[in-house]
Design an enzyme around this catalytic site. Sequence first.
Site, PDB file in Angstrom:
ATOM      1  N   GLU A 250       0.873  -1.171   0.000  1.00  0.00           N
ATOM      2  CA  GLU A 250       0.000   0.000   0.000  1.00  0.00           C
ATOM      3  C   GLU A 250       0.913   1.225   0.000  1.00  0.00           C
ATOM      4  OE1 GLU A 250      -3.126  -0.189  -0.371  1.00  0.00           O
ATOM      5  OE2 GLU A 250      -3.544  -2.278   0.129  1.00  0.00           O
ATOM      6  N   CYS A 284      -3.023   8.504   3.145  1.00  0.00           N
ATOM      7  CA  CYS A 284      -2.690   7.971   1.816  1.00  0.00           C
ATOM      8  C   CYS A 284      -3.684   8.409   0.755  1.00  0.00           C
ATOM      9  CB  CYS A 284      -2.631   6.445   1.858  1.00  0.00           C
ATOM     10  SG  CYS A 284      -1.359   5.785   2.944  1.00  0.00           S
TER      11      CYS A 284
END
Length: 477
Positions: A250, A284
């Site tokens: 990720e 993110c």
Amino acid sequence: MAAVTKDLWINGKFVATERTYPLYAPYDGQQLAAIAKADPGHVQEAIAGAHRAFQTMRELPAHRRAEILFEVVRQLKERKEELARICSLEAGKPIRTARGEIERTIATYQFAGEEAKRISGETIPMDAAPGGEDRVGFTWREPLGVVVAISPFNFPFNLVAHKLGPAIAAGNTVVLKPAEQTPLSALIMGELFHNAGLPEGALQIVTGSGRELSEALISDERVKKITFTGSSEVGRLIKSKAGLRKTTMELGSNSALIVEPDVPLDKIIPRCVEGAFAYAGQVCISLQRIFVHESIYSEFSERFIERTQQLNVGDPLDENTDLSAMINSREADRIESWIREAVDAGAKIGCGGRRDGSTFSPTVLLDVTRDMSVSCKEVFAPIVSIVPYRSLDEAIELVNDSMYGLNVGIYTQNIGHAFYASRKIESGGVIVNDIPTFRVDHMPYGGVKESGYGREGIKYAVQEMTELKFVTIKTQL
């Protein structure tokens, strides 16, 4: 909080180290603790212990794994305010936001406990192919073994939960390396899992420098999977050393939002401001690029800036604070230079752009071009750019002109445009009529391009953390 020493968590107990490092609060520089600094020898000890414990974990029945996770949920509920305060102090996260993270963490472990009882396979119609007559075929999923989990600072409870929860639900063991800035939350989870009855050695926690420990964490062949959340640069390094072993990455993003001219601005602007500046943009999927149809661009920009200027910046423990300090002064230095670069290249500051130590005011940039660092790179800071577009195809092209592809949002009341954009946008997730920052913890979550690969979201992470085995039986000899 007193500056006490926090040791490693190895084989079910705390282990002291010769070296420690001071942990300081991002906002005011208060020393929170002295943190044990592991060396490669400690990593080897942790991996060896996790490898031994796997023999116990793989035989632990599903209902028992679920009970352990549900007991962790119970403990988290009892200590919510205490844990939110720890999160706020070590990560510089506003206390209201930290409370929200603890609630999400509870939900993540709850989902993991439920999923532990739903790991299943399927039957295969063997006679669908010639030669398959008189055969039964089926699959099941088996745990992998030792999982190395490397977690970031920005969601120190919940992103750890997204690694520990599915790994333990599937019957794996874990060696966790938390971010250097946020080890306290991870170490607490070691205690909670121990109290919940997790077998000794099934969870190991090593703290310290990622640079010093990464080789030992990644290169050991007893490690069967690596799950990492962080930068694309570190992700590439890990992948280059992981070889054929399973990895979930990720990585970075410069998440975008398309705003069509038919949407009610009064309903969406508060949500857009929230998506851009929550936790100082250190998310993110923080909203970084907003593409607004030219017919509403001026009105949207004015109202967005007006709303942004109402945000409160300050002490994370203050109930009225909306955003606080960045994680460290180096990050503030980087952002200051990126804003300067953008302004020198022709961008205009709509509001913000001011710095006070590690604290940066929420900043709106206009006249941004796609080649500026504030647009084409991941800012991971309280900065958002607003750019006009003429047609939906142009907006999609601007969105896709990125090395990243995690979440993208689009606000539209045209269902045809919603489906069209969802097909054309290059990302792991498309969020229609909300910001790209939207995430609930059981949905599939992950990216394409340099945003990584593999998926989190408990059910999907369990699949990533298990091996599919096929069995066929010939019913007549």
